[in-house]
Design a protein around this motif. Structure first.
Motif, PDB file in Angstrom:
ATOM      1  N   THR A  12     -24.675 -21.010  85.546  1.00  0.00           N
ATOM      2  CA  THR A  12     -23.517 -20.163  85.326  1.00  0.00           C
ATOM      3  C   THR A  12     -22.281 -21.060  85.347  1.00  0.00           C
ATOM      4  OG1 THR A  12     -23.008 -19.633  87.644  1.00  0.00           O
ATOM      5  CG2 THR A  12     -24.732 -18.324  86.581  1.00  0.00           C
ATOM      6  N   SER A  13     -21.118 -20.470  85.282  1.00  0.00           N
ATOM      7  CA  SER A  13     -19.904 -21.287  85.216  1.00  0.00           C
ATOM      8  C   SER A  13     -19.728 -22.188  86.436  1.00  0.00           C
ATOM      9  CB  SER A  13     -18.673 -20.391  85.048  1.00  0.00           C
ATOM     10  OG  SER A  13     -18.545 -19.515  86.157  1.00  0.00           O
ATOM     11  N   ARG A  14     -20.206 -21.732  87.611  1.00  0.00           N
ATOM     12  CA  ARG A  14     -20.000 -22.527  88.829  1.00  0.00           C
ATOM     13  C   ARG A  14     -21.283 -22.856  89.585  1.00  0.00           C
ATOM     14  NH1 ARG A  14     -16.024 -19.027  92.283  1.00  0.00           N
ATOM     15  NH2 ARG A  14     -17.497 -17.420  91.594  1.00  0.00           N
ATOM     16  N   GLY A 112     -16.676 -15.012  95.155  1.00  0.00           N
ATOM     17  CA  GLY A 112     -17.373 -14.391  94.032  1.00  0.00           C
ATOM     18  C   GLY A 112     -18.695 -15.035  93.672  1.00  0.00           C
ATOM     19  N   TYR A 113     -19.198 -15.940  94.521  1.00  0.00           N
ATOM     20  CA  TYR A 113     -20.456 -16.610  94.211  1.00  0.00           C
ATOM     21  C   TYR A 113     -21.625 -15.623  94.161  1.00  0.00           C
ATOM     22  CZ  TYR A 113     -18.117 -21.089  95.206  1.00  0.00           C
ATOM     23  OH  TYR A 113     -17.271 -22.186  95.197  1.00  0.00           O
ATOM     24  N   THR A 115     -21.700 -12.379  93.428  1.00  0.00           N
ATOM     25  CA  THR A 115     -21.675 -11.572  92.211  1.00  0.00           C
ATOM     26  C   THR A 115     -22.141 -12.393  91.015  1.00  0.00           C
ATOM     27  OG1 THR A 115     -19.862 -10.226  93.079  1.00  0.00           O
ATOM     28  CG2 THR A 115     -20.224 -10.171  90.700  1.00  0.00           C
ATOM     29  N   GLU A 116     -21.682 -13.626  90.930  1.00  0.00           N
ATOM     30  CA  GLU A 116     -22.051 -14.501  89.816  1.00  0.00           C
ATOM     31  C   GLU A 116     -23.553 -14.779  89.812  1.00  0.00           C
ATOM     32  OE1 GLU A 116     -20.753 -18.993  88.329  1.00  0.00           O
ATOM     33  OE2 GLU A 116     -19.302 -17.736  89.414  1.00  0.00           O
ATOM     34  N   ARG A 119     -25.661 -11.466  89.114  1.00  0.00           N
ATOM     35  CA  ARG A 119     -25.608 -11.158  87.683  1.00  0.00           C
ATOM     36  C   ARG A 119     -26.637 -12.000  86.923  1.00  0.00           C
ATOM     37  NH1 ARG A 119     -20.561 -11.564  86.835  1.00  0.00           N
ATOM     38  NH2 ARG A 119     -20.023  -9.392  86.391  1.00  0.00           N
ATOM     39  N   ALA A 120     -26.743 -13.271  87.280  1.00  0.00           N
ATOM     40  CA  ALA A 120     -27.672 -14.166  86.586  1.00  0.00           C
ATOM     41  C   ALA A 120     -29.125 -13.772  86.821  1.00  0.00           C
ATOM     42  CB  ALA A 120     -27.429 -15.604  87.037  1.00  0.00           C
ATOM     43  N   GLN A 193     -23.006 -13.991  81.234  1.00  0.00           N
ATOM     44  CA  GLN A 193     -22.444 -15.110  81.987  1.00  0.00           C
ATOM     45  C   GLN A 193     -23.488 -16.205  82.212  1.00  0.00           C
ATOM     46  OE1 GLN A 193     -20.310 -14.502  85.536  1.00  0.00           O
ATOM     47  NE2 GLN A 193     -18.756 -13.219  84.637  1.00  0.00           N
TER      48      GLN A 193
END
Length: 202
Positions: A12-14, A112-113, A115-116, A119-120, A193
């Protein structure tokens, strides 16, 4: 359903989501030994040999029949820190039902880790494994966890009253869920995402 384990890393982005390895034990222990983390899990945190055995069982876990759990470590891309874990449980192969779960080190809360990462793993559950419905079972007092699934479009389907007891305290439980058709509709209107890429390291 497709029960083959994905031969790739989720990016993911992070974050990176990947299988746990033996060297993750220290990071795993950092949050699994905390009573605050187990507050809403209706059990005491494991310690000593019990914690080692729990981690060892995690490394050998299968994903083939009802009750099996697929767990991924959630690590931060910038430094490789183990932030927590996300999981999918095979609740029913016949009905294509999966349960999502997640545990995170409170030291990394508020960014927000969770949630990220959730979601994945939900994207993976629908897109790769082929679940028809994914649900979450959460302690009704765990507002933070409820917020995660609500942000991801899960609806609250039930409020179970005093359905579990730990150390003499009764607790309520919320059931949240999302259908494949609902996820697919959103996926068509916005880019996912999670980016899935093959990794020789996994």
């Amino acid at each position: 359903m497709n029960l083959s384990l994905p031969p790739f890393l989720i990016e993911t982005s992070r974050l990176f989501l990947r299988p746990f390895v033996s060297s993750d034990f220290e990071g795993y222990t950092a949050y699994h030994a905390l009573p605050a983390v187990y507050r809403y899990l209706y059990c005491d945190p494991p310690a000593g040999d019990a914690l080692k055995q729990q981690f060892s069982d995690l490394l050998r876990a299968q994903f083939m029949q009802d009750g099996d759990v697929f767990t991924l470590a959630v690590t931060r891309r910038e430094d490789g820190a183990v932030l927590g874990e996300v999981l999918l449980k095979l609740a029913s192969i016949n009905a294509r039902q999966g349960e999502v779960g997640y545990i995170f080190n409170p030291d990394f809360a508020g960014s927000g880790y969770a949630t990220e990462a959730v979601r994945a793993i939900v994207d993976l559950g629908f897109a790769h494994f082929g679940f028809h419905r994914i649900f979450a079972r959460l302690d009704a007092q765990n507002a933070g966890s409820s917020g995660v699934v609500e942000r991801l479009g899960f609806r609250r389907e039930a409020h179970l009253i005093e359905n579990d007891c730990f150390n003499g305290r009764w607790g309520d439980e919320y059931i949240y869920a999302r259908l494949f058709s609902e996820w697919q509709s959103q996926a068509r209107s916005s880019s996912l995402q999670a980016r899935i890429s093959v990794s020789s390291a996994v």
